[in-house]
Design a protein around this motif. Structure first.
Motif, PDB file in Angstrom:
ATOM      1  N   GLY A  12      38.222  36.913  40.143  1.00 11.22           N
ATOM      2  CA  GLY A  12      38.763  37.368  38.866  1.00 11.22           C
ATOM      3  C   GLY A  12      40.185  37.861  39.009  1.00 11.22           C
ATOM      4  O   GLY A  12      40.495  38.620  39.928  1.00 11.22           O
ATOM      5  N   SER A  13      41.078  37.422  38.102  1.00 14.57           N
ATOM      6  CA  SER A  13      42.499  37.750  38.248  1.00 14.57           C
ATOM      7  C   SER A  13      43.042  38.598  37.110  1.00 14.57           C
ATOM      8  O   SER A  13      44.216  38.527  36.770  1.00 14.57           O
ATOM      9  CB  SER A  13      43.327  36.463  38.346  1.00 14.57           C
ATOM     10  OG  SER A  13      43.454  35.846  37.076  1.00 14.57           O
ATOM     11  N   GLY A  14      42.179  39.417  36.507  1.00 10.09           N
ATOM     12  CA  GLY A  14      42.682  40.379  35.528  1.00 10.09           C
ATOM     13  C   GLY A  14      43.498  41.456  36.230  1.00 10.09           C
ATOM     14  O   GLY A  14      43.748  41.363  37.442  1.00 10.09           O
ATOM     15  N   PRO A  15      43.928  42.494  35.501  1.00  9.96           N
ATOM     16  CA  PRO A  15      44.732  43.552  36.131  1.00  9.96           C
ATOM     17  C   PRO A  15      44.072  44.139  37.375  1.00  9.96           C
ATOM     18  O   PRO A  15      44.739  44.362  38.389  1.00  9.96           O
ATOM     19  CB  PRO A  15      44.861  44.598  35.025  1.00  9.96           C
ATOM     20  CG  PRO A  15      44.733  43.824  33.771  1.00  9.96           C
ATOM     21  CD  PRO A  15      43.749  42.733  34.066  1.00  9.96           C
ATOM     22  N   GLY A  16      42.758  44.377  37.313  1.00 10.39           N
ATOM     23  CA  GLY A  16      42.059  44.884  38.480  1.00 10.39           C
ATOM     24  C   GLY A  16      42.078  43.893  39.623  1.00 10.39           C
ATOM     25  O   GLY A  16      42.396  44.236  40.765  1.00 10.39           O
ATOM     26  N   GLY A 151      35.470  41.290  35.077  1.00  8.09           N
ATOM     27  CA  GLY A 151      35.759  41.836  33.763  1.00  8.09           C
ATOM     28  C   GLY A 151      34.574  41.895  32.821  1.00  8.09           C
ATOM     29  O   GLY A 151      33.413  41.948  33.245  1.00  8.09           O
ATOM     30  N   ALA A 152      34.871  41.869  31.532  1.00 13.30           N
ATOM     31  CA  ALA A 152      33.838  42.016  30.504  1.00 13.30           C
ATOM     32  C   ALA A 152      34.162  41.126  29.319  1.00 13.30           C
ATOM     33  O   ALA A 152      35.249  40.563  29.212  1.00 13.30           O
ATOM     34  CB  ALA A 152      33.753  43.479  30.066  1.00 13.30           C
ATOM     35  N   TYR A 314      31.717  43.938  46.937  1.00  6.40           N
ATOM     36  CA  TYR A 314      32.271  45.070  46.215  1.00  6.40           C
ATOM     37  C   TYR A 314      32.459  44.665  44.743  1.00  6.40           C
ATOM     38  O   TYR A 314      32.419  43.491  44.400  1.00  6.40           O
ATOM     39  CB  TYR A 314      33.628  45.470  46.806  1.00  6.40           C
ATOM     40  CG  TYR A 314      33.635  45.607  48.305  1.00  6.40           C
ATOM     41  CD1 TYR A 314      33.598  46.854  48.921  1.00  6.40           C
ATOM     42  CD2 TYR A 314      33.672  44.471  49.129  1.00  6.40           C
ATOM     43  CE1 TYR A 314      33.599  46.985  50.307  1.00  6.40           C
ATOM     44  CE2 TYR A 314      33.662  44.584  50.515  1.00  6.40           C
ATOM     45  CZ  TYR A 314      33.632  45.839  51.102  1.00  6.40           C
ATOM     46  OH  TYR A 314      33.621  45.953  52.467  1.00  6.40           O
ATOM     47  N   ALA A 315      32.690  45.653  43.897  1.00  3.47           N
ATOM     48  CA  ALA A 315      32.997  45.370  42.492  1.00  3.47           C
ATOM     49  C   ALA A 315      33.950  46.432  41.981  1.00  3.47           C
ATOM     50  O   ALA A 315      33.867  47.611  42.362  1.00  3.47           O
ATOM     51  CB  ALA A 315      31.732  45.341  41.645  1.00  3.47           C
ATOM     52  N   ILE A 316      34.880  46.014  41.117  1.00  7.55           N
ATOM     53  CA  ILE A 316      35.846  46.941  40.520  1.00  7.55           C
ATOM     54  C   ILE A 316      36.130  46.530  39.080  1.00  7.55           C
ATOM     55  O   ILE A 316      35.894  45.393  38.681  1.00  7.55           O
ATOM     56  CB  ILE A 316      37.172  46.987  41.332  1.00  7.55           C
ATOM     57  CG1 ILE A 316      37.851  45.590  41.382  1.00  7.55           C
ATOM     58  CG2 ILE A 316      36.940  47.494  42.732  1.00  7.55           C
ATOM     59  CD1 ILE A 316      39.013  45.429  40.442  1.00  7.55           C
ATOM     60  N   GLY A 317      36.628  47.485  38.296  1.00 10.06           N
ATOM     61  CA  GLY A 317      37.031  47.186  36.929  1.00 10.06           C
ATOM     62  C   GLY A 317      35.890  47.223  35.933  1.00 10.06           C
ATOM     63  O   GLY A 317      34.862  47.868  36.154  1.00 10.06           O
ATOM     64  N   ASP A 318      36.049  46.493  34.828  1.00  8.90           N
ATOM     65  CA  ASP A 318      35.069  46.523  33.741  1.00  8.90           C
ATOM     66  C   ASP A 318      33.674  46.137  34.203  1.00  8.90           C
ATOM     67  O   ASP A 318      32.677  46.694  33.729  1.00  8.90           O
ATOM     68  CB  ASP A 318      35.496  45.572  32.610  1.00  8.90           C
ATOM     69  CG  ASP A 318      36.699  46.076  31.839  1.00  8.90           C
ATOM     70  OD1 ASP A 318      37.241  47.142  32.205  1.00  8.90           O
ATOM     71  OD2 ASP A 318      37.112  45.403  30.870  1.00  8.90           O
ATOM     72  N   ALA A 326      42.156  48.907  31.826  1.00  6.45           N
ATOM     73  CA  ALA A 326      42.899  48.137  32.823  1.00  6.45           C
ATOM     74  C   ALA A 326      43.431  49.027  33.939  1.00  6.45           C
ATOM     75  O   ALA A 326      43.365  48.682  35.120  1.00  6.45           O
ATOM     76  CB  ALA A 326      44.053  47.385  32.154  1.00  6.45           C
ATOM     77  N   HIS A 327      43.962  50.193  33.584  1.00  5.22           N
ATOM     78  CA  HIS A 327      44.543  51.061  34.603  1.00  5.22           C
ATOM     79  C   HIS A 327      43.473  51.648  35.526  1.00  5.22           C
ATOM     80  O   HIS A 327      43.736  51.884  36.701  1.00  5.22           O
ATOM     81  CB  HIS A 327      45.408  52.155  33.980  1.00  5.22           C
ATOM     82  CG  HIS A 327      44.830  52.829  32.783  1.00  5.22           C
ATOM     83  ND1 HIS A 327      44.846  52.265  31.531  1.00  5.22           N
ATOM     84  CD2 HIS A 327      44.236  54.031  32.631  1.00  5.22           C
ATOM     85  CE1 HIS A 327      44.292  53.096  30.657  1.00  5.22           C
ATOM     86  NE2 HIS A 327      43.900  54.168  31.301  1.00  5.22           N
ATOM     87  N   LYS A 328      42.295  51.844  34.992  1.00  2.00           N
ATOM     88  CA  LYS A 328      41.180  52.273  35.852  1.00  2.00           C
ATOM     89  C   LYS A 328      40.833  51.171  36.832  1.00  2.00           C
ATOM     90  O   LYS A 328      40.617  51.399  38.028  1.00  2.00           O
ATOM     91  CB  LYS A 328      39.971  52.630  34.992  1.00  2.00           C
ATOM     92  CG  LYS A 328      38.677  52.903  35.756  1.00  2.00           C
ATOM     93  CD  LYS A 328      37.750  51.682  35.705  1.00  2.00           C
ATOM     94  CE  LYS A 328      36.336  52.014  36.156  1.00  2.00           C
ATOM     95  NZ  LYS A 328      35.447  50.828  36.120  1.00  2.00           N
ATOM     96  N   ALA A 329      40.804  49.916  36.368  1.00  2.00           N
ATOM     97  CA  ALA A 329      40.476  48.776  37.228  1.00  2.00           C
ATOM     98  C   ALA A 329      41.481  48.635  38.362  1.00  2.00           C
ATOM     99  O   ALA A 329      41.101  48.405  39.518  1.00  2.00           O
ATOM    100  CB  ALA A 329      40.429  47.494  36.397  1.00  2.00           C
ATOM    101  N   GLU A 330      42.759  48.778  38.033  1.00  3.13           N
ATOM    102  CA  GLU A 330      43.802  48.636  39.048  1.00  3.13           C
ATOM    103  C   GLU A 330      43.650  49.691  40.144  1.00  3.13           C
ATOM    104  O   GLU A 330      43.689  49.379  41.338  1.00  3.13           O
ATOM    105  CB  GLU A 330      45.182  48.761  38.393  1.00  3.13           C
ATOM    106  CG  GLU A 330      45.515  47.606  37.457  1.00  3.13           C
ATOM    107  CD  GLU A 330      46.857  47.789  36.759  1.00  3.13           C
ATOM    108  OE1 GLU A 330      47.533  48.807  37.036  1.00  3.13           O
ATOM    109  OE2 GLU A 330      47.224  46.924  35.948  1.00  3.13           O
ATOM    110  N   HIS A 331      43.484  50.932  39.744  1.00  6.13           N
ATOM    111  CA  HIS A 331      43.387  52.008  40.732  1.00  6.13           C
ATOM    112  C   HIS A 331      42.095  51.897  41.547  1.00  6.13           C
ATOM    113  O   HIS A 331      42.092  52.146  42.754  1.00  6.13           O
ATOM    114  CB  HIS A 331      43.462  53.367  40.035  1.00  6.13           C
ATOM    115  CG  HIS A 331      43.686  54.501  40.985  1.00  6.13           C
ATOM    116  ND1 HIS A 331      44.824  54.623  41.745  1.00  6.13           N
ATOM    117  CD2 HIS A 331      42.901  55.558  41.320  1.00  6.13           C
ATOM    118  CE1 HIS A 331      44.747  55.713  42.490  1.00  6.13           C
ATOM    119  NE2 HIS A 331      43.584  56.293  42.255  1.00  6.13           N
ATOM    120  N   GLU A 332      41.034  51.483  40.866  1.00  9.57           N
ATOM    121  CA  GLU A 332      39.749  51.299  41.545  1.00  9.57           C
ATOM    122  C   GLU A 332      39.864  50.227  42.629  1.00  9.57           C
ATOM    123  O   GLU A 332      39.316  50.367  43.732  1.00  9.57           O
ATOM    124  CB  GLU A 332      38.696  50.887  40.506  1.00  9.57           C
ATOM    125  CG  GLU A 332      37.266  51.178  40.883  1.00  9.57           C
ATOM    126  CD  GLU A 332      36.340  51.070  39.698  1.00  9.57           C
ATOM    127  OE1 GLU A 332      35.381  51.853  39.623  1.00  9.57           O
ATOM    128  OE2 GLU A 332      36.560  50.186  38.826  1.00  9.57           O
TER     129      GLU A 332
END
Length: 472
Positions: A12-16, A151-152, A314-318, A326-332
């Motif tokens: 997945g290539s979203g912000p996260g 994502g979601a 692992y998993a991150i983001g939505d 989006a900013h939570k996903a990036e930092h995560e």
């Protein structure tokens, strides 16, 4: 034959996803990213960025309509919805191209297709159509660490399924071919309210239906009440403690049966409806069940460092649960790969993640609301400062708004900050930094804020919590 093994593969290539891949590459990992449709994911292509471009057009149009308030004149004001949409798409495309550049710059391989986990450390990629130049094709790939960042998507209410014609999700709402004269928005979270604001400013009659007792249910009740008054003053009709129980489609309209908490029913007819009742994680068809990866209520279950119950996955983001930002996903994602590298990493404190809604007026918040702070057992001191008492706000023609701060009365700890009004989405970060530095009310009081600025209201709100406000 090309080497298909990596240290890190991000799905997945979203912000996260793309930020995670960049940080992994910076840390020296051989990295690849898998994407089926467009670099940048929903945020850059169909969410955060293009919606802000639409809202900016609506804001400029609204200001033109009210030019006389600023001593100006503007004649024959109008808009071309196709041109408004074209500008929004252009902004999106510019940023998507930028993500592609960042992949090349950081030597991250892009695999074009849909990934499925087939075993720990292994994925099979089904090649997508029209892969961009330079992207790798489908096939079998392996990695020591696989990070799911899929994502979601919009949540669907059974019986009120979006049809891309009369009932829209944010996908269709972002690219209308014509401007509907009337609109029903189901849901008053950030997505619903932002579209309600856009379409109302562009001239549509808008009705918002919300199941909870207040609009913007996650926000502080006082801030949400202020926002509601502003929305209703703009002509948006709002029904809370209400749900759409039935929808009947006409030739070019929908009729929604709205049922309130007290059992009363009414029918509302509009040209279009937007379903904005939240999102659900994209956990299907990834092979998670086969590998025994735990999920809960449509999201992957992770620990504080993004690790699932299966080593190496692992998993991150939505897709890893709320807050779906989006900013939570990036930092995560950064935390996840830095932990993989063995760096000394602090888990993310979700209470210090800001939330922003870009409607008119804007809403921004961080930390605990007044009610949540009291529920948590804190004795609180609350400060408030209105926009009408701020010189810059008056000069801007934006005298309606409120800044609210919540402190622990015993220690002076800043527990939360909540704002409604012009440019508050840009102001909130000051309080975010303060909370991360564990700043007390005394340090905030001693900080010098520039004049004349909207930010002075942040200072005054702190002073007010302790009975020291100077300008109100």
């Amino acid at each position: 034959m090309a080497d298909t093994s990596y240290d890190v593969i991000v799905i997945g290539s979203g912000p996260g996803g793309y930020v995670t891949a960049i940080r992994a590459a910076q840390l020296g990992f051989k990295t690849a990213i898998v994407e089926p449709k467009h670099l940048g994911g929903i945020c850059l292509n169909w969410g955060c960025i293009p919606t802000k471009a639409l809202l900016r057009s609506a804001e400029v149009y609204h200001n033109m309509e009210n030019a006389k308030d600023f001593g100006l004149s503007a004649d024959k004001i109008g808009f071309d919805i196709s041109a408004v949409v074209k500008r929004s798409r252009g902004v999106s495309n510019q940023l998507t191209t930028g993500v592609g550049f960042l992949m090349k710059k950081n030597k991250i391989d892009v695999i074009w297709g849909r990934a499925e986990l087939t075993a720990p450390g292994k994925i099979k990629v089904k090649e997508a159509e029209n892969p961009p130049k330079g992207a790798l094709k489908g096939g079998d790939y392996s990695a020591t660490h696989i990070i799911v960042a899929t994502g979601a998507r919009p949540r669907v209410i059974p019986g009120i399924e979006p049809d891309k014609n009369l009932i829209w999700t944010y996908f269709e709402a972002m690219v209308p071919e014509t401007m509907p004269k009337s609109l029903i928005v189901m849901g008053s979270g950030a997505i619903g309210i932002e579209f309600a604001s856009f379409y109302r400013f562009m001239g549509a009659e808008v009705t918002v239906v919300e199941m909870m007792p207040q609009v913007l249910p996650v926000e502080d009740a006082e801030i949400a009440a202020h926002a509601r008054k502003r929305f209703e003053k703009q002509g948006i009709k709002i029904l809370t403690d209400a749900k759409v129980s039935k929808v009947v489609k006409g030739k070019d309209s929908v009729t929604a049966t709205v049922e309130t908490k007290d059992g009363k029913k009414q029918e509302i007819t509009a040209e279009r409806m937007i379903s904005a009742v939240g999102v659900v994680g994209n956990i299907e068809n990834l092979g998670l069940e086969t590998l025994g990866v735990k999920t809960d209520r449509g999201c992957v279950v992770i620990d504080e460092f993004g690790r699932t119950n299966v080593p190496g996955i692992y998993a991150i983001g939505d897709v890893a649960g709320p807050p779906m930002l989006a900013h939570k996903a990036e930092h995560e994602g950064v935390i996840c790969v830095e932990k993989i590298k063995g760096l000394d990493v602090h888990p993310m404190d979700k209470r210090k993640i800001p939330g922003c809604t870009y409607c008119q007026p804007q809403i921004a918040s961080v930390g605990l609301s007044e009610a949540k702070a009291k529920e948590a057992g804190y004795e609180v001191k609350v400060g408030r400062f209105p926009f009408i008492a701020n010189g810059k706000a008056i000069a801007l023609g934006e005298p309606e708004g409120l800044v609210k701060t919540v402190f622990d009365a015993k220690t002076g700890q800043l527990l939360g900050a909540h704002m409604v009004g012009a440019e508050v989405t840009e102001l909130i970060q000051g309080f975010v930094v303060a909370m991360n530095l564990e700043t007390t009310e005394e340090e905030l009081m001693h900080s010098v804020f520039p004049h004349p600025t909207l930010s002075e209201m942040m200072h005054e709100s702190v002073l007010d919590a302790y009975g020291k406000a100077l300008n109100y």
